[in-house]
Structures are given as C-alpha cells and as structure tokens.
Design a protein around this motif. Structure first.
Motif, mmCIF file in Angstrom:
data_model
loop_
_atom_site.group_PDB
_atom_site.id
_atom_site.type_symbol
_atom_site.label_atom_id
_atom_site.label_comp_id
_atom_site.label_asym_id
_atom_site.label_seq_id
_atom_site.Cartn_x
_atom_site.Cartn_y
_atom_site.Cartn_z
ATOM 1 N N GLY A 224 0.849 -1.183 0.000
ATOM 2 C CA GLY A 224 0.000 0.000 0.000
ATOM 3 C C GLY A 224 0.885 1.233 0.000
ATOM 4 O O GLY A 224 1.601 1.479 0.974
ATOM 5 N N ILE A 225 0.873 1.993 -1.080
ATOM 6 C CA ILE A 225 1.742 3.162 -1.193
ATOM 7 C C ILE A 225 1.238 4.247 -0.244
ATOM 8 O O ILE A 225 0.080 4.673 -0.344
ATOM 9 C CB ILE A 225 1.751 3.690 -2.637
ATOM 10 N N PRO A 226 2.074 4.701 0.688
ATOM 11 C CA PRO A 226 1.602 5.726 1.626
ATOM 12 C C PRO A 226 1.332 7.056 0.943
ATOM 13 O O PRO A 226 2.012 7.423 -0.021
ATOM 14 C CB PRO A 226 2.771 5.846 2.628
ATOM 15 N N ARG A 227 0.336 7.771 1.428
ATOM 16 C CA ARG A 227 0.002 9.076 0.849
ATOM 17 C C ARG A 227 1.135 10.057 1.115
ATOM 18 O O ARG A 227 1.725 10.061 2.193
ATOM 19 C CB ARG A 227 -1.306 9.612 1.434
ATOM 20 N N PHE A 228 1.433 10.883 0.114
ATOM 21 C CA PHE A 228 2.504 11.867 0.242
ATOM 22 C C PHE A 228 1.885 13.218 0.547
ATOM 23 O O PHE A 228 1.050 13.710 -0.216
ATOM 24 C CB PHE A 228 3.320 11.926 -1.055
ATOM 25 N N ALA A 229 2.287 13.835 1.650
ATOM 26 C CA ALA A 229 1.593 15.033 2.115
ATOM 27 C C ALA A 229 2.499 16.243 2.281
ATOM 28 O O ALA A 229 2.163 17.184 2.997
ATOM 29 C CB ALA A 229 0.891 14.739 3.438
ATOM 30 N N VAL A 230 3.663 16.249 1.607
ATOM 31 C CA VAL A 230 4.556 17.406 1.673
ATOM 32 C C VAL A 230 4.861 17.873 0.250
ATOM 33 O O VAL A 230 4.578 17.172 -0.716
ATOM 34 C CB VAL A 230 5.865 17.065 2.422
ATOM 35 N N PRO A 231 5.436 19.064 0.077
ATOM 36 C CA PRO A 231 5.672 19.593 -1.274
ATOM 37 C C PRO A 231 6.663 18.754 -2.080
ATOM 38 O O PRO A 231 7.453 17.978 -1.543
ATOM 39 C CB PRO A 231 6.236 20.998 -1.003
ATOM 40 N N LEU A 232 6.628 18.990 -3.407
ATOM 41 C CA LEU A 232 7.483 18.251 -4.319
ATOM 42 C C LEU A 232 8.960 18.418 -3.989
ATOM 43 O O LEU A 232 9.746 17.480 -4.157
ATOM 44 C CB LEU A 232 7.218 18.712 -5.760
ATOM 45 N N ASP A 233 9.360 19.592 -3.499
ATOM 46 C CA ASP A 233 10.781 19.806 -3.233
ATOM 47 C C ASP A 233 11.300 18.960 -2.076
ATOM 48 O O ASP A 233 12.503 18.909 -1.831
ATOM 49 C CB ASP A 233 11.079 21.296 -3.000
ATOM 50 N N ARG A 234 10.402 18.267 -1.380
ATOM 51 C CA ARG A 234 10.825 17.353 -0.318
ATOM 52 C C ARG A 234 10.565 15.901 -0.686
ATOM 53 O O ARG A 234 10.689 15.013 0.155
ATOM 54 C CB ARG A 234 10.097 17.715 0.979
ATOM 55 N N ALA A 235 10.219 15.675 -1.939
ATOM 56 C CA ALA A 235 9.881 14.324 -2.384
ATOM 57 C C ALA A 235 11.086 13.619 -2.996
ATOM 58 O O ALA A 235 11.849 14.212 -3.765
ATOM 59 C CB ALA A 235 8.756 14.386 -3.417
ATOM 60 N N ARG A 236 11.228 12.340 -2.665
ATOM 61 C CA ARG A 236 12.209 11.497 -3.346
ATOM 62 C C ARG A 236 11.553 10.968 -4.619
ATOM 63 O O ARG A 236 10.524 10.301 -4.568
ATOM 64 C CB ARG A 236 12.631 10.335 -2.433
ATOM 65 N N VAL A 237 12.163 11.305 -5.754
ATOM 66 C CA VAL A 237 11.617 10.935 -7.059
ATOM 67 C C VAL A 237 12.743 10.341 -7.897
ATOM 68 O O VAL A 237 13.880 10.821 -7.862
ATOM 69 C CB VAL A 237 11.015 12.165 -7.776
ATOM 70 N N GLY A 238 12.438 9.300 -8.648
ATOM 71 C CA GLY A 238 13.404 8.703 -9.558
ATOM 72 C C GLY A 238 12.836 8.632 -10.953
ATOM 73 O O GLY A 238 11.695 9.043 -11.195
ATOM 74 N N GLY A 239 13.621 8.111 -11.877
ATOM 75 C CA GLY A 239 13.101 8.069 -13.232
ATOM 76 C C GLY A 239 13.861 7.163 -14.164
ATOM 77 O O GLY A 239 14.996 6.763 -13.893
#
Length: 256
Positions: free
Chosen positions: A147-162
């Motif tokens: 279950g992917i946890p909901r993300f509740a902070v701005p994008l600049d604090r998000a870990r993102v890959g690609g």
C-alpha cells in the motif's frame, strides 16, 4: 477474465525466467546491439524462447507481445513479456534487472509480475485483488500486501526517480526534488514507500505493464499526461496519492 491458473502460470513463467537468467549472470554471455542501439544477449533470447514455448503449449490461443519477438498472433487475451528488463545492468553484473510478465484481457491489465532474481524477490498484482511482495521461494504469498503511503509534503521534499533518456528535458528540473539516481528496483521503492514518484520517458509496453498494474493496485496513480493511464504513450508518471498533480504538471511543463 483471468483465472487462478493464469496467475499460477505467470509465476511459473517468472520462475523459469529467473532460473535461466541467473544461469547466465556473471558469465559474460554473448551480446549484440539491435537496430535501435539497445543490447540483447543470449540470456535474453534463451529466456524468451523458454517462456514462449511454455505459453505455446499451455495457452495456444493467447496472443503474445515480447520485446525480442514483437507481437505474435492476435487474441483478446495477450501475454506481455520482457525476458530481461535491464539488459545493460545484467551484462555489467549489477542487480537492477529482472523479468516482466503481464496478462492483458480485452485491453485491461489483469496480472503483472516483475522480479529481481539476485534478491530472490518479486512484486506482483492481480486486478481488483491487490499488490504484493513475495520471495521466489513463496511466490504466491499474500502476507506482504503493498500500500503506497500518501505523500503530504511539497514536491521539493519528495524522493523521485526516473527512467530517462540521456539529455532528457526532465534532467533540467531534477534539482526541484530529491532525485534518486539508482536503485535495485525503483518501482519497488515506490510500492514500499521509499520514493514518492517515478518519471518514465519513452518506455515500451513490456517495460511498463507490470508496474502500471502494481502501482494502481497498491493505491498509487498512473498518469500519461493526457488524463489517463495508457502505457503506450511517450511519458508516464507513477506517483503516491497526494503528489500526482504537482509532478505531472511539472513533467508537462518541461516536455511541452
């Protein structure tokens, strides 16, 4: 509709693929470059040949789409196969590679599995029944439901890959987030809450099919930048709930 036998067969195909690919791993299998510049090894071809033989024997009326052989026949039921996703890391002796198997019925993804043979792990989903992580020793275990946890902070604090091409336009904005450069399995990182989003540039249907179903079944979002979740368009964004709009808007901005 898919059956329990289809799910079992999908796992058996992954078992077979993992066994063959590990037999070649680390032994410098012969390889060549295809017309598009991507590599294919004798391990890719051996896995595909074995998987196609099983499908021909057990599901002779089903269609198949496989990376190395393309589309084989036509049917409302279609198996989508990537024999070794990540041939470059496979040939380099890294761990970020595995097999993708999916079953699509009437254009809808019903079963999806991706594996990491060096870790003895796989992640799988069945439409309407959830997504799970399991070991190769107990592949059908449903103990570890994802279950992917909901993300509740701005994008600049998000870990993102690609999954990006060299020179991708998205490279210019990666500093707007906490970019993840490498991972044994980036999709698993999203499913298990270690990253909040993935940007996929130019992936093929066989690359994306299991991931798209896994993310949806784990409660995440899949967006093709056109308001849907088609896996045959140039860009695809996988996200945790709460981050989708901001990340998708950014991808739209940089890709035009």
């Amino acid at each position: 509709m898919e059956t329990d036998a289809d799910l079992l067969l999908a796992h058996q195909l992954v078992d077979l693929a993992d066994e063959i690919s590990l037999r070649h791993f680390g032994r410098e299998p012969l390889s060549r470059h295809k017309a598009d510049g991507s590599p294919v090894s004798e391990a890719d071809l051996a896995v595909e040949k074995a998987v196609l033989a099983v499908l021909a024997a057990q599901r002779p009326g089903d269609a198949v789409l496989s990376e190395e052989s393309g589309a084989l026949s036509a049917s409302a039921r279609r198996w989508i196969i990537d024999p070794i996703d990540g041939t470059i890391p496979f040939l380099e002796g890294r761990r970020d590679w595995g097999t993708h198997v999916a079953l699509e019925i009437d254009g809808e993804l019903r079963i999806g599995i991706l594996s990491r043979p060096t870790e003895g792990m796989r992640w799988w989903a069945r439409s309407g029944a959830g997504a799970f992580a399991s070991s190769s020793a107990q592949p059908l275990s449903t103990t570890n439901r994802l279950g992917i946890p909901r993300f509740a902070v701005p994008l600049d604090r998000a870990r993102v890959g690609g999954f990006l091409f060299p020179g991708s336009p998205f490279e210019t904005v990666r500093d707007r987030m906490l970019w993840v450069d490498s991972s044994v399995c980036l999709v698993a990182d999203l499913l298990e809450g270690r990253v909040a989003g993935i940007v996929d540039e130019g992936g093929n249907v066989w690359d994306r099919a299991p991931a798209a179903l896994l993310v949806r079944e784990a409660g995440g979002e899949v967006d093709d930048l056109h308001g849907g979740g088609r896996i045959d368009r140039p860009w695809l964004v996988y996200t945790a709930d709460g981050l989708a709009r901001e990340l998708v808007d950014l991808v739209r901005e940089v890709t035009g």
